[in-house]
Enzyme design. Structure first.
Site, mmCIF file in Angstrom:
data_model
loop_
_atom_site.group_PDB
_atom_site.id
_atom_site.type_symbol
_atom_site.label_atom_id
_atom_site.label_comp_id
_atom_site.label_asym_id
_atom_site.label_seq_id
_atom_site.Cartn_x
_atom_site.Cartn_y
_atom_site.Cartn_z
ATOM 1 N N ASP A 137 30.575 -8.751 -26.682
ATOM 2 C CA ASP A 137 29.650 -7.998 -27.890
ATOM 3 C C ASP A 137 30.438 -7.214 -28.509
ATOM 4 O O ASP A 137 31.343 -6.545 -27.998
ATOM 5 C CB ASP A 137 28.423 -7.939 -27.111
ATOM 6 C CG ASP A 137 28.451 -6.847 -25.856
ATOM 7 O OD1 ASP A 137 29.634 -6.137 -25.893
ATOM 8 O OD2 ASP A 137 27.413 -6.578 -25.343
ATOM 9 N N SER A 138 29.489 -6.609 -29.558
ATOM 10 C CA SER A 138 30.172 -5.986 -30.684
ATOM 11 C C SER A 138 30.141 -4.258 -30.351
ATOM 12 O O SER A 138 30.686 -3.420 -30.819
ATOM 13 C CB SER A 138 29.426 -6.051 -31.878
ATOM 14 O OG SER A 138 28.270 -5.533 -31.960
ATOM 15 N N GLY A 139 29.129 -3.829 -29.502
ATOM 16 C CA GLY A 139 28.534 -2.306 -29.178
ATOM 17 C C GLY A 139 27.207 -2.222 -29.814
ATOM 18 O O GLY A 139 26.742 -1.159 -29.935
ATOM 19 N N GLY A 140 26.825 -3.214 -30.403
ATOM 20 C CA GLY A 140 25.404 -3.224 -31.421
ATOM 21 C C GLY A 140 24.551 -2.858 -29.906
ATOM 22 O O GLY A 140 23.364 -2.314 -30.424
ATOM 23 N N PHE A 141 24.457 -3.371 -28.756
ATOM 24 C CA PHE A 141 23.481 -3.377 -27.885
ATOM 25 C C PHE A 141 23.225 -1.672 -27.648
ATOM 26 O O PHE A 141 22.127 -1.008 -27.401
ATOM 27 C CB PHE A 141 23.646 -3.970 -26.627
ATOM 28 C CG PHE A 141 22.601 -3.641 -25.494
ATOM 29 C CD1 PHE A 141 21.488 -4.411 -25.648
ATOM 30 C CD2 PHE A 141 23.131 -2.869 -24.351
ATOM 31 C CE1 PHE A 141 20.458 -4.010 -24.499
ATOM 32 C CE2 PHE A 141 22.107 -2.509 -23.630
ATOM 33 C CZ PHE A 141 20.673 -3.170 -23.696
ATOM 34 N N ASP A 153 26.195 -4.677 -35.405
ATOM 35 C CA ASP A 153 24.881 -4.716 -35.628
ATOM 36 C C ASP A 153 24.053 -3.556 -35.135
ATOM 37 O O ASP A 153 24.647 -2.980 -34.362
ATOM 38 C CB ASP A 153 23.895 -5.927 -35.364
ATOM 39 C CG ASP A 153 23.876 -6.170 -34.013
ATOM 40 O OD1 ASP A 153 24.823 -5.978 -32.992
ATOM 41 O OD2 ASP A 153 22.544 -6.218 -33.457
ATOM 42 N N GLN A 213 18.503 -10.163 -36.496
ATOM 43 C CA GLN A 213 17.661 -9.054 -35.966
ATOM 44 C C GLN A 213 16.207 -9.274 -36.853
ATOM 45 O O GLN A 213 16.182 -10.566 -37.080
ATOM 46 C CB GLN A 213 18.192 -7.544 -36.272
ATOM 47 C CG GLN A 213 19.611 -7.196 -35.469
ATOM 48 C CD GLN A 213 19.343 -7.140 -34.038
ATOM 49 O OE1 GLN A 213 18.008 -7.043 -33.724
ATOM 50 N NE2 GLN A 213 20.208 -7.104 -33.336
ATOM 51 N N GLY A 224 17.744 -8.458 -30.542
ATOM 52 C CA GLY A 224 16.714 -7.910 -31.034
ATOM 53 C C GLY A 224 15.513 -7.529 -30.277
ATOM 54 O O GLY A 224 15.307 -8.150 -29.090
ATOM 55 N N ASP A 278 23.231 -15.212 -21.926
ATOM 56 C CA ASP A 278 24.087 -14.134 -21.070
ATOM 57 C C ASP A 278 23.070 -13.226 -20.523
ATOM 58 O O ASP A 278 21.932 -12.994 -21.233
ATOM 59 C CB ASP A 278 25.275 -13.345 -21.682
ATOM 60 C CG ASP A 278 24.869 -12.475 -22.736
ATOM 61 O OD1 ASP A 278 24.560 -11.271 -22.299
ATOM 62 O OD2 ASP A 278 24.413 -12.725 -23.545
ATOM 63 N N CYS A 321 21.619 -25.293 -0.901
ATOM 64 C CA CYS A 321 22.381 -24.649 -1.956
ATOM 65 C C CYS A 321 23.780 -25.061 -1.718
ATOM 66 O O CYS A 321 24.493 -24.813 -0.730
ATOM 67 C CB CYS A 321 22.182 -23.088 -2.105
ATOM 68 S SG CYS A 321 23.170 -22.389 -3.504
ATOM 69 N N CYS A 352 26.594 -23.260 -2.984
ATOM 70 C CA CYS A 352 27.410 -22.023 -3.122
ATOM 71 C C CYS A 352 28.227 -21.623 -1.977
ATOM 72 O O CYS A 352 27.705 -21.846 -0.979
ATOM 73 C CB CYS A 352 26.556 -20.785 -4.005
ATOM 74 S SG CYS A 352 25.590 -19.781 -2.891
ATOM 75 N N CYS A 389 25.904 -19.700 0.699
ATOM 76 C CA CYS A 389 24.936 -20.500 1.339
ATOM 77 C C CYS A 389 25.677 -21.443 2.488
ATOM 78 O O CYS A 389 25.277 -21.681 3.490
ATOM 79 C CB CYS A 389 24.097 -21.051 0.553
ATOM 80 S SG CYS A 389 22.743 -20.180 -0.543
ATOM 81 N N HIS A 405 25.774 -16.428 -5.099
ATOM 82 C CA HIS A 405 24.445 -17.090 -4.935
ATOM 83 C C HIS A 405 23.590 -17.201 -6.129
ATOM 84 O O HIS A 405 23.347 -18.091 -6.819
ATOM 85 C CB HIS A 405 23.600 -16.810 -3.559
ATOM 86 C CG HIS A 405 22.461 -17.634 -3.772
ATOM 87 N ND1 HIS A 405 22.188 -18.851 -3.543
ATOM 88 C CD2 HIS A 405 21.250 -17.172 -3.980
ATOM 89 C CE1 HIS A 405 21.056 -19.102 -3.601
ATOM 90 N NE2 HIS A 405 20.258 -18.252 -3.884
#
Length: 423
Positions: free
Chosen positions: A111-115, A193, A243, A270, A317, A355, A357, A360, A386
């Site tokens: 990601d870009s740093g926008g968050f 953004d 956004q 957004g 994500d 499960c 995994c 488990c 898990h």
């Protein structure tokens, strides 16, 4: 505004199957916005819908990259801002890029740093379930979450960040973000953004949306310049970020504006309330180009994933699977449980019966609870494996259900078990 770049053909997306039917009539021939597809990158394909494991600092917290591969994750997403601070993008560039640096051979995202514009600015953390409550009155555009201080300041050219590590000031702009992400070397990057909050006024949302549009144009121009300058490097795809908060006209405008730009795909981000998620994703899917993938940022709860798949999102994500694991919470088909309870002290069963995994197959609830109570970090690893597997498998199964025409039945069964009477 630049036109398409010749090297964009090195990245592609193909729609494979359309979601048909409806919640009330799974056998209907109606075609919806949901679909399966294949994203092709220089480091492999991603079959969509797909859950992308978050490795913020070039690691999925507490989990070996080999384990991330074994649990079925197709790709990993890292955070450009955090990697800019530590160890620095030049280090990843020298290492041969993010994947080689962390011993991950599959596709990667950054990601870009926008968050961080939002999380370090207003102090809000959870976008999808963000409360509009704050110490400021509604519509106050300088609102900061209670107990937080503003560490990000936006202007027309970019953002000044104050490092949460040592207080140093750092400048991010569309051009700087593109340079950082090119050095990190992920297969898929996001344009820089401004992420607003639900606290912001309608007027500020409009102003911010226009700023993000102008930044998107600058990102594309710098991305194409760097693609040419860094000859010999694998092509990195660039996604624009949509956004517009909860305003239909702003969301659709953002999609039309960015959809006309030569992006390889799009991120839907957004501020929005959980109950409006599917509606907003649907607006975006109706407007964005059909032949380009849509990534929904910050989603992992089962109901959110299903409604987003129906509305046309291709990848997702979220840090939640590993974050809750560090507090001893684990996913089961019957809902999320917590190992801290005394009833698990002599529970010799796995976290989830049936499960597949690694956790488990080899460890009991009693043992993992002991590790957690003893403050042994292995508990974080075992529960994280898990939880990541649970979400990855659920999305994989949803993809298969779209392909074989049983999505609506699968959704009803899965959410009915997970939420019980709440669904």
């Amino acid at each position: 505004m630049p036109s398409d770049h010749p090297r964009q053909s090195e990245f592609s997306f193909r729609v494979n199957t359309r979601l048909t039917g409806s919640p009330g009539n799974g056998s209907s021939g109606d075609v919806g916005l949901g679909r399966t597809g294949t994203i092709s990158t220089p480091h492999g394909e991603i079959q969509t819908p797909a859950f992308i494991a978050v490795g913020t600092k070039a690691t999925v917290k507490a989990v070996l990259p080999e384990s991330v591969r074994d649990l079925g994750a197709q790709a990993v997403l890292a955070n450009a801002y955090h990697l800019y601070l530590q160890p620095g993008p030049e280090i990843l560039d020298e290492a041969g890029g993010l994947g080689r640096f962390m011993n991950w051979s599959g596709p990667t995202f950054t990601d870009s740093g926008g968050f961080q514009v939002m999380s370090l600015g207003s102090g809000f953390k959870k976008v999808i379930e963000m409360s509009v409550a704050s110490s400021a009155p509604p519509g106050a555009d300088d609102a900061v979450a209670p107990g937080k201080e503003r560490l990000a300041h936006v202007d027309e050219d970019g953002v000044w960040f104050t490092s949460h590590l040592n207080g140093d000031r750092h400048r991010f702009s569309p051009e700087i973000s593109m340079n950082v992400q090119h050095q990190i070397g992920a297969d898929i990057m996001f344009a820089f953004d401004e992420l607003t909050t639900l606290q912001n006024s309608r007027g500020y949302q409009e102003e911010s949306l226009e700023r993000t549009r102008r930044w998107a144009e600058r990102c594309v121009a710098e991305h194409f310049r760097l693609t040419d300058a860094r000859e010999g490097k694998a092509y990195q795809a660039l996604f624009g970020v949509i956004q517009g908060a909860q305003y239909e006209d702003l969301r659709r405008k953002a999609c039309r504006d960015l959809g006309a730009m030569p992006f390889d795909g799009f991120g839907i981000g957004g501020a929005l309330e959980k109950e409006n998620l599917g509606t907003i994703v649907g607006w975006c899917s109706e407007e964005l180009p059909e032949n380009k993938p849509r990534h929904l940022l910050g989603i992992s709860e089962p109901d959110d994933i299903f409604v987003s798949i129906e509305a046309g999102a291709d990848t997702f994500d979220c840090v939640s699977p590993t974050r809750v694991a560090r507090n001893s919470a684990f996913y089961t088909a019957e809902g999320r449980l917590n190992l801290s309870g005394a009833k698990y002290r002599r529970d010799w069963g796995p976290l989830q019966d049936g499960c597949d995994c690694y956790t488990c197959q080899n460890y009991s609830r009693a043992y993992i609870r002991h590790l957690y109570k003893a403050k042994e970090l292995l508990s974080h690893t075992l529960i994280s494996i898990h939880n990541e597997r649970f979400v990855v498998r659920m999305v994989d199964d949803a993809r298969k259900a779209i392909e074989d025409g049983t999505f609506w039945e699968f959704k009803a069964h899965t959410l009915g078990r997970y939420y019980g009477a709440r669904v």
